[in-house]
Design an enzyme around this catalytic site. Structure first.
Site, PDB file in Angstrom:
ATOM      1  N   GLY A  41      31.780  30.121  39.156  1.00 45.93           N
ATOM      2  CA  GLY A  41      31.137  30.573  37.929  1.00 45.93           C
ATOM      3  C   GLY A  41      30.114  31.650  38.225  1.00 45.93           C
ATOM      4  O   GLY A  41      29.046  31.696  37.611  1.00 45.93           O
ATOM      5  N   ASP A  79      35.353  33.289  38.779  1.00 42.49           N
ATOM      6  CA  ASP A  79      34.981  33.094  37.379  1.00 42.49           C
ATOM      7  C   ASP A  79      36.168  33.448  36.499  1.00 42.49           C
ATOM      8  O   ASP A  79      37.220  33.885  36.984  1.00 42.49           O
ATOM      9  CB  ASP A  79      33.763  33.935  37.007  1.00 42.49           C
ATOM     10  CG  ASP A  79      32.895  33.268  35.932  1.00 42.49           C
ATOM     11  OD1 ASP A  79      33.470  32.629  35.026  1.00 42.49           O
ATOM     12  OD2 ASP A  79      31.659  33.395  35.992  1.00 42.49           O
ATOM     13  N   ASP A  81      39.909  29.148  36.759  1.00 41.58           N
ATOM     14  CA  ASP A  81      39.222  28.168  35.920  1.00 41.58           C
ATOM     15  C   ASP A  81      38.723  27.034  36.802  1.00 41.58           C
ATOM     16  O   ASP A  81      39.523  26.324  37.427  1.00 41.58           O
ATOM     17  CB  ASP A  81      40.194  27.642  34.861  1.00 41.58           C
ATOM     18  CG  ASP A  81      39.542  26.705  33.859  1.00 41.58           C
ATOM     19  OD1 ASP A  81      38.421  26.223  34.125  1.00 41.58           O
ATOM     20  OD2 ASP A  81      40.162  26.437  32.811  1.00 41.58           O
ATOM     21  N   LYS A 136      25.344  28.016  40.605  1.00 45.94           N
ATOM     22  CA  LYS A 136      24.041  28.540  40.180  1.00 45.94           C
ATOM     23  C   LYS A 136      23.938  28.496  38.663  1.00 45.94           C
ATOM     24  O   LYS A 136      24.623  29.227  37.957  1.00 45.94           O
ATOM     25  CB  LYS A 136      23.890  29.977  40.682  1.00 45.94           C
ATOM     26  CG  LYS A 136      22.616  30.673  40.277  1.00 45.94           C
ATOM     27  CD  LYS A 136      22.689  32.158  40.602  1.00 45.94           C
ATOM     28  CE  LYS A 136      23.410  32.953  39.528  1.00 45.94           C
ATOM     29  NZ  LYS A 136      24.849  33.031  39.676  1.00 45.94           N
ATOM     30  N   HIS A 144      24.070  22.873  34.194  1.00 46.58           N
ATOM     31  CA  HIS A 144      23.274  22.619  32.982  1.00 46.58           C
ATOM     32  C   HIS A 144      24.020  23.006  31.702  1.00 46.58           C
ATOM     33  O   HIS A 144      23.583  22.657  30.609  1.00 46.58           O
ATOM     34  CB  HIS A 144      21.912  23.308  33.059  1.00 46.58           C
ATOM     35  CG  HIS A 144      21.936  24.787  32.838  1.00 46.58           C
ATOM     36  ND1 HIS A 144      20.838  25.487  32.387  1.00 46.58           N
ATOM     37  CD2 HIS A 144      22.911  25.715  33.014  1.00 46.58           C
ATOM     38  CE1 HIS A 144      21.127  26.764  32.291  1.00 46.58           C
ATOM     39  NE2 HIS A 144      22.377  26.939  32.664  1.00 46.58           N
TER      40      HIS A 144
END
Length: 373
Positions: free
Chosen positions: A217, A240, A260, A274, A278
């Site tokens: 990502g 990504d 993916d 990173k 979240h």
């Protein structure tokens, strides 16, 4: 002309204030009630290039500029003849938050003049490759795409659901970005993680001996660009979605690979996550982490860069302010997204088959956490 001052001039007469608990509470309440003004003025100042203009002048001459001088030096020259007056009103608010320094010229018209304070360097549009910039973060947070989600907060509390989806026809954030090129570009320009990574690399030694490093990502690849500039022996794989990589520049030693993370992850000695976890629910995080685990060798690790929430909401604690601000941003922007505590990261590591979770060091608001296989 700029203005130089040898001593600070008092811009306000000393006004006696009755100090008591009720008065102080009332002042705090009024400040909170009008809190919307500051971030909107900050956003407009960033869009206008005010901080870049002031910081450039301070770097060259350490002098102050009048609102008229600032207006004449902006990237886009205002057509509005009243622009200096409006800039003065904006700048005095920013001065009250210690973002710029304000002085009053004692000759002539007695106008106010301004100079950048050191904190401005974190908000320079043209400073992304140096320390990173929070300018794009402010602008994207107050873009209409995200502002519209806040209007859903009350209804989400009462009725459930997803704030972003309610505001955008049921779409989730990353699906939406595939339909809005303007917003996707703006979102991917948020660059303060560069500052976090650079600060971490001052003390973090965990990339020594790594041959292949996968940034899962990784967006446009700037994190790997920073890491490989310090460790040129590392082969970086920036992984990504295709839409994210479309805007990625080339970096020496870094290969951009589309895919993916919920399906599989390229193999590497170590991986970076990173500010990814979240964005997702615990269940989704475990899926991502298990895919990372499968692609790591024995004794491999995932380097997680995330904010860690404190266990208690301490009054006046800047780390708590940042953590819980960002947690609410995740609440409204990402379905199921949230900031996590130390115990919650340890639980994610255990649920994903990692043997242990190590909190190594802190850089600004983020921790460097190792999930070790």
């Amino acid at each position: 002309m700029g203005y130089l001052f040898e001593e600070t001039l008092s811009s306000n007469p000393k006004t006696p204030i009755v100090v008591d608990d009720d008065n102080e509470l009332g002042l705090m309440a009024v400040r909170l009630a009008n809190a919307a003004a500051f971030p909107m003025v900050l956003k407009a100042s960033l869009e206008l290039g005010v901080f870049d203009t002031l910081y450039a002048e301070a770097s060259r001459t350490d002098s102050f500029l009048s609102p008229s001088e600032i207006a004449s030096k902006l990237p886009t020259t205002p057509r509005n003849p009243g622009a200096p007056v409006l800039l003065d009103r904006m700048l005095r608010l920013l001065a009250s938050y210690s973002m710029v320094k304000c002085e009053k010229v004692s000759v002539g018209k007695g106008e106010r003049v301004y100079r950048a304070e050191p904190i401005c360097r974190f908000f320079l549009k043209n400073n992304i490759q140096d320390i990173g910039s929070l300018a794009s973060q402010v602008i994207v947070n107050f873009d209409s795409v995200f502002l519209n989600t806040w209007a859903q907060l009350k209804d989400v509390v009462l009725e459930g659901g997803d704030a972003f989806g309610r505001a955008h026809g049921g779409m989730k954030l990353f699906d939406y970005m595939g339909t809005d090129e303007r917003f996707s570009k703006l979102f991917n320009q948020t660059g303060f993680t560069i500052a976090v990574v650079k600060k971490a690399l001052e003390v973090y030694q965990g990339f020594k001996g790594v041959n292949v490093l996968v940034d899962v990502g990784g967006g446009v690849g700037n994190t790997l660009g920073v890491v490989t500039s310090k460790y040129p022996n590392i082969k970086g794989i920036n992984f990504d979605l295709t839409c994210a990589l479309a805007q990625a520049p080339s970096y020496p030693g870094v290969e951009h690979v589309a895919g993916d993370m919920f399906v599989d992850v390229p193999t590497g000695d170590a991986m970076i996550l990173k500010r990814i976890l979240h964005d997702w629910t615990d269940e989704d995080c475990v899926k991502i982490l298990k895919n990372c685990w499968k692609s790591l060798p024995e004794n491999g690790k995932v380097v997680v860069i995330e904010l860690v929430t404190p266990d208690e909401a301490e009054n006046g604690d800047i780390n708590a302010n940042i953590a819980f601000d960002m947690d609410m941003l995740m609440f409204t922007q990402c379905s199921g997204g949230k900031e996590r505590s130390r115990a919650e990261f340890e639980a994610l590591a255990a649920a994903s088959c990692f043997t242990h979770c190590k909190f190594v060091c802190q850089a600004y608001h983020c921790w460097i956490i190792e999930f070790c296989k």
